[in-house]
Design a protein around this motif. Sequence first.
Motif, PDB file in Angstrom:
ATOM      1  N   ILE A   9       6.431   8.988   0.711  1.00  0.00           N
ATOM      2  CA  ILE A   9       5.397   9.830   1.315  1.00  0.00           C
ATOM      3  C   ILE A   9       4.218   8.917   1.615  1.00  0.00           C
ATOM      4  O   ILE A   9       3.644   8.314   0.702  1.00  0.00           O
ATOM      5  N   ALA A  10       3.887   8.798   2.897  1.00  0.00           N
ATOM      6  CA  ALA A  10       2.867   7.834   3.323  1.00  0.00           C
ATOM      7  C   ALA A  10       1.648   8.531   3.901  1.00  0.00           C
ATOM      8  O   ALA A  10       1.724   9.637   4.428  1.00  0.00           O
ATOM      9  N   ASP A  11       0.535   7.821   3.830  1.00  0.00           N
ATOM     10  CA  ASP A  11      -0.730   8.350   4.343  1.00  0.00           C
ATOM     11  C   ASP A  11      -0.939   8.045   5.819  1.00  0.00           C
ATOM     12  O   ASP A  11      -1.864   8.565   6.427  1.00  0.00           O
ATOM     13  N   ASP A  12      -0.095   7.190   6.390  1.00  0.00           N
ATOM     14  CA  ASP A  12      -0.187   6.920   7.827  1.00  0.00           C
ATOM     15  C   ASP A  12       1.172   6.459   8.349  1.00  0.00           C
ATOM     16  O   ASP A  12       2.078   6.130   7.578  1.00  0.00           O
ATOM     17  N   LEU A  13       1.319   6.458   9.676  1.00  0.00           N
ATOM     18  CA  LEU A  13       2.607   6.136  10.281  1.00  0.00           C
ATOM     19  C   LEU A  13       3.006   4.684  10.049  1.00  0.00           C
ATOM     20  O   LEU A  13       4.153   4.404   9.707  1.00  0.00           O
ATOM     21  N   THR A  14       2.079   3.759  10.185  1.00  0.00           N
ATOM     22  CA  THR A  14       2.406   2.356   9.960  1.00  0.00           C
ATOM     23  C   THR A  14       2.924   2.162   8.543  1.00  0.00           C
ATOM     24  O   THR A  14       3.928   1.470   8.325  1.00  0.00           O
ATOM     25  N   GLY A  15       2.267   2.777   7.579  1.00  0.00           N
ATOM     26  CA  GLY A  15       2.702   2.659   6.193  1.00  0.00           C
ATOM     27  C   GLY A  15       4.082   3.241   5.961  1.00  0.00           C
ATOM     28  O   GLY A  15       4.883   2.682   5.208  1.00  0.00           O
ATOM     29  N   ILE A  20       9.689   1.928   4.686  1.00  0.00           N
ATOM     30  CA  ILE A  20      11.110   2.266   4.772  1.00  0.00           C
ATOM     31  C   ILE A  20      11.958   1.094   5.294  1.00  0.00           C
ATOM     32  O   ILE A  20      13.161   1.045   5.062  1.00  0.00           O
ATOM     33  N   ALA A  21      11.321   0.150   5.948  1.00  0.00           N
ATOM     34  CA  ALA A  21      12.068  -0.972   6.551  1.00  0.00           C
ATOM     35  C   ALA A  21      12.963  -1.719   5.566  1.00  0.00           C
ATOM     36  O   ALA A  21      14.118  -2.032   5.904  1.00  0.00           O
ATOM     37  N   PRO A  22      12.517  -2.027   4.342  1.00  0.00           N
ATOM     38  CA  PRO A  22      13.416  -2.734   3.416  1.00  0.00           C
ATOM     39  C   PRO A  22      14.681  -1.950   3.065  1.00  0.00           C
ATOM     40  O   PRO A  22      15.738  -2.535   2.844  1.00  0.00           O
ATOM     41  N   PHE A  23      14.586  -0.628   3.020  1.00  0.00           N
ATOM     42  CA  PHE A  23      15.762   0.187   2.735  1.00  0.00           C
ATOM     43  C   PHE A  23      16.760   0.108   3.900  1.00  0.00           C
ATOM     44  O   PHE A  23      17.965   0.000   3.694  1.00  0.00           O
ATOM     45  N   LYS A  87       4.883   7.097  -3.420  1.00  0.00           N
ATOM     46  CA  LYS A  87       3.705   7.534  -2.647  1.00  0.00           C
ATOM     47  C   LYS A  87       3.054   6.265  -2.136  1.00  0.00           C
ATOM     48  O   LYS A  87       2.430   5.529  -2.879  1.00  0.00           O
ATOM     49  N   LYS A  88       3.219   5.996  -0.864  1.00  0.00           N
ATOM     50  CA  LYS A  88       2.639   4.802  -0.253  1.00  0.00           C
ATOM     51  C   LYS A  88       1.150   5.062  -0.041  1.00  0.00           C
ATOM     52  O   LYS A  88       0.763   6.067   0.530  1.00  0.00           O
ATOM     53  N   CYS A 116       0.164   0.012  -7.420  1.00  0.00           N
ATOM     54  CA  CYS A 116      -0.036  -1.391  -7.081  1.00  0.00           C
ATOM     55  C   CYS A 116      -0.380  -1.524  -5.600  1.00  0.00           C
ATOM     56  O   CYS A 116       0.492  -1.719  -4.762  1.00  0.00           O
ATOM     57  N   PRO A 117      -1.660  -1.416  -5.268  1.00  0.00           N
ATOM     58  CA  PRO A 117      -2.093  -1.466  -3.867  1.00  0.00           C
ATOM     59  C   PRO A 117      -2.369  -2.889  -3.396  1.00  0.00           C
ATOM     60  O   PRO A 117      -3.500  -3.242  -3.082  1.00  0.00           O
TER      61      PRO A 117
END
Length: 156
Positions: A9-15, A20-23, A87-88, A116-117
């Motif tokens: 669950i991300a706070d923005d589209l880029t995030g 998800i890219a590594p998955f 939660k990204k 861990c931000p």
Amino acid sequence: MSSLRAILIADDLTGSLDSIAPFAAMGLKSLTAVTPDALTDALAMSPDVIAVNLGTRELSAETARARIRTATRALGNAAGSGSVWIKKIDSRLKGPIAAELASMSGLLPFTRVLVCPAIPELGRIVSGGHLRGAGVPVDLPVAATVGTDLPCDVPD
């Protein structure tokens, strides 16, 4: 529909896309819902991993809480007992993070959160429980900033 292995669950589209890219790189069927309204269609495609962009970073805490409750409930119906929830958050701790985590923890059986931000490649790290480095004008205490009532593990 198969149960989800991971939920982001991300706070923005880029995030959401970055997270998800590594998955996808591991060969898992990975989908991003670009808005919460797109979740139903994305879940119908039976992904292994799903990310959703809530677009909450610049919103009020009240609106963020409402969006995350809606998304968490929808995703919880597709989650398996072993699903990993992520939660990204923004790597500079921007946005209503405390409100989002509180809403999620009220709906899910979490007992701890790991926060861990950091983006070490950009010189942004967590050390001694504080976020510091590039783009962070003053050291930020991570646990106090995210404000969760759950035990909060912050890497050193």
